[in-house]
Design a protein around this motif. Structure first.
Motif, PDB file in Angstrom:
ATOM      1  N   ASP A  83       0.681  -1.482   0.061  1.00 36.71           N
ATOM      2  CA  ASP A  83       0.211   0.026   0.039  1.00 36.71           C
ATOM      3  C   ASP A  83       0.775   1.236   0.104  1.00 36.71           C
ATOM      4  O   ASP A  83       0.241   2.324   0.578  1.00 36.71           O
ATOM      5  N   LYS A 117       7.102   9.324  -9.823  1.00 38.77           N
ATOM      6  CA  LYS A 117       5.655   9.893  -9.773  1.00 38.77           C
ATOM      7  C   LYS A 117       5.366  11.357 -10.180  1.00 38.77           C
ATOM      8  O   LYS A 117       4.555  11.469 -10.555  1.00 38.77           O
ATOM      9  N   SER A 129      -0.805   4.974  -8.954  1.00 38.03           N
ATOM     10  CA  SER A 129      -0.586   4.913  -7.223  1.00 38.03           C
ATOM     11  C   SER A 129       0.742   4.570  -7.237  1.00 38.03           C
ATOM     12  O   SER A 129       1.356   4.092  -8.006  1.00 38.03           O
ATOM     13  N   CYS A 130       1.186   5.049  -5.742  1.00 42.46           N
ATOM     14  CA  CYS A 130       2.569   4.944  -5.371  1.00 42.46           C
ATOM     15  C   CYS A 130       2.820   3.364  -5.113  1.00 42.46           C
ATOM     16  O   CYS A 130       3.949   2.825  -5.485  1.00 42.46           O
ATOM     17  N   ARG A 157      -4.227   0.831  -4.308  1.00 44.87           N
ATOM     18  CA  ARG A 157      -4.194   2.343  -3.980  1.00 44.87           C
ATOM     19  C   ARG A 157      -3.701   2.655  -2.718  1.00 44.87           C
ATOM     20  O   ARG A 157      -2.814   1.524  -2.240  1.00 44.87           O
ATOM     21  N   ASP A 158      -3.260   3.732  -2.410  1.00 45.87           N
ATOM     22  CA  ASP A 158      -2.270   3.991  -1.423  1.00 45.87           C
ATOM     23  C   ASP A 158      -2.702   4.260   0.041  1.00 45.87           C
ATOM     24  O   ASP A 158      -3.947   4.646   0.227  1.00 45.87           O
ATOM     25  N   GLN A 318      -6.245   5.953  -1.179  1.00 45.86           N
ATOM     26  CA  GLN A 318      -6.466   7.164  -2.184  1.00 45.86           C
ATOM     27  C   GLN A 318      -5.199   7.052  -3.140  1.00 45.86           C
ATOM     28  O   GLN A 318      -4.315   6.160  -2.966  1.00 45.86           O
ATOM     29  N   ILE A 319      -5.290   7.929  -4.304  1.00 42.82           N
ATOM     30  CA  ILE A 319      -4.070   7.853  -5.053  1.00 42.82           C
ATOM     31  C   ILE A 319      -3.178   9.091  -4.534  1.00 42.82           C
ATOM     32  O   ILE A 319      -3.909  10.137  -5.016  1.00 42.82           O
ATOM     33  N   ARG A 320      -2.185   8.928  -3.873  1.00 40.92           N
ATOM     34  CA  ARG A 320      -1.497   9.863  -3.281  1.00 40.92           C
ATOM     35  C   ARG A 320      -0.719  10.835  -4.710  1.00 40.92           C
ATOM     36  O   ARG A 320       0.097  10.212  -5.475  1.00 40.92           O
ATOM     37  N   CYS A 323       4.281  10.901  -3.085  1.00 41.61           N
ATOM     38  CA  CYS A 323       4.177   9.619  -2.340  1.00 41.61           C
ATOM     39  C   CYS A 323       4.738   9.740  -1.058  1.00 41.61           C
ATOM     40  O   CYS A 323       4.533   8.606  -0.257  1.00 41.61           O
TER      41      CYS A 323
END
Length: 327
Positions: A83, A117, A129-130, A157-158, A318-320, A323
């Motif tokens: 994650d 990123k 996502s990270c 997802r993060d 979430q999608i940071r 990161c």
């Protein structure tokens, strides 16, 4: 006029139709939350090529970075799933995984992930996502150093939090004996064979003297000349910070010489040599030392399995956009 009541078979059919519709809905929801290699095919078609190019450049500048990015994925997935929690800096509400003993001043490659990123945010803002970046970077690092490839499942997802304590308790230390290793990996759903295959990642990378000095002074399961050379290196390094390759034979090539070294009692870490120490995994070490193809296949399959450890999907996490911190 006689009343007309629907026959029982009509009710049965209606019930069957409702159940069928519910089943299709559940399948659709489940499928939407599954990981897939083609997850970014339409939303960010250049994602994978962008990551691959950046990893190749990073590994070309420093071969050790390949091992570092692979380790970053492992240390992420073994703590509350894949994650990207390992990337989070500390905040006022939590102390993150970077400060945990197994990671502190040891885990690296964060700048490479930051660079990737940044590029992907320019291409496809808020899409990749990270956690997926870390997973793909690990695969591309192995390939860049001559190792096998595999289809990385995507759609993670993060996390919005991280835990130093979880990292401390979940990451297996280099001092574990064989039973401890088998147990640590079994807790994550891996067989002993898969544990031996994943340990083959130590065919690349380096470790600090502080991680294996106890082995040099207290163990007999180490080649004497090998131990002597390591003692010399560590005594001149100071504070246990000197580095030594985990694979003394071909430290920057992803091959099966790690296992061959174990047969000669040249495993760097205590946990390495435990794989070949008159125990239940001896035969698997011998098999991999004789058949690099078998190791490559088993390693790739185990990496896919590791990448599936408790991912956040759907609306979780979430999608940071950065990161290192939550949105």
């Amino acid at each position: 006029m006689a009343s007309h009541n629907p026959s029982p078979w009509i009710y049965a059919n209606i019930r069957m139709i409702c159940l069928a519709l519910l089943f299709m809905l559940l399948v659709e929801i489940s499928t939407a939350h599954e990981l897939s290699p083609a997850f970014y095919a339409t939303s960010c078609p250049r994602a994978l090529s962008t990551i691959k190019s950046a990893v190749r450049s990073a590994v070309a500048r420093e071969a050790r970075m390949g091992a570092s990015l692979l380790r970053l994925h492992f240390h992420d997935c073994f703590v509350n799933g894949c994650d990207a929690s390992i990337l989070l800096d500390d905040t006022s509400s939590f102390t993150g995984e970077k400060k945990a003993g197994p990671n502190n001043n040891s885990v690296r490659g964060f700048e490479v992930i930051d660079n990737i990123k940044k590029q992907l945010e320019s291409l496809c803002p808020g899409i990749v996502s990270c956690a997926d970046i870390v997973a793909v970077a690990a695969r591309d690092s192995v390939v860049a150093l001559g190792g096998p490839t595999w289809n990385v499942q995507l759609g993670r997802r993060d996390s919005t939090t991280a835990s130093k304590d979880a990292a401390t308790s979940n990451l297996p230390p280099p001092t574990l004996d064989l039973n401890g290793l088998i147990s640590a990996f079994s807790n994550k759903g891996f067989t002993a064979k898969e544990m031996v295959a994943l340990s083959g990642s130590h065919t690349i990378g380096q470790a600090r003297c502080s991680s294996f000095q106890g082995r040099l002074n207290n163990e007999k399961t180490i080649d004497s000349k090998f131990a002597k050379s390591l003692k010399s290196k560590c005594s001149s390094g100071g504070s246990g910070t000197a580095l030594s390759p985990l694979d003394v034979s071909t430290p920057t090539a992803f091959d099966n010489s790690y296992y061959k070294n174990l047969l000669s009692q040249k495993g760097l870490l205590h946990s390495d040599q435990q794989l070949f120490s008159k125990g239940s995994t001896d035969s698997q070490v011998i098999a991999y030392s004789n058949n690099v193809g078998s190791f490559r296949t088993d390693f790739a399959n185990a990496m896919v399995k590791m990448g599936n450890l408790s991912p956040l999907t759907g609306t979780s996490g979430q999608i940071r956009t950065n990161c290192r911190k939550v949105n």
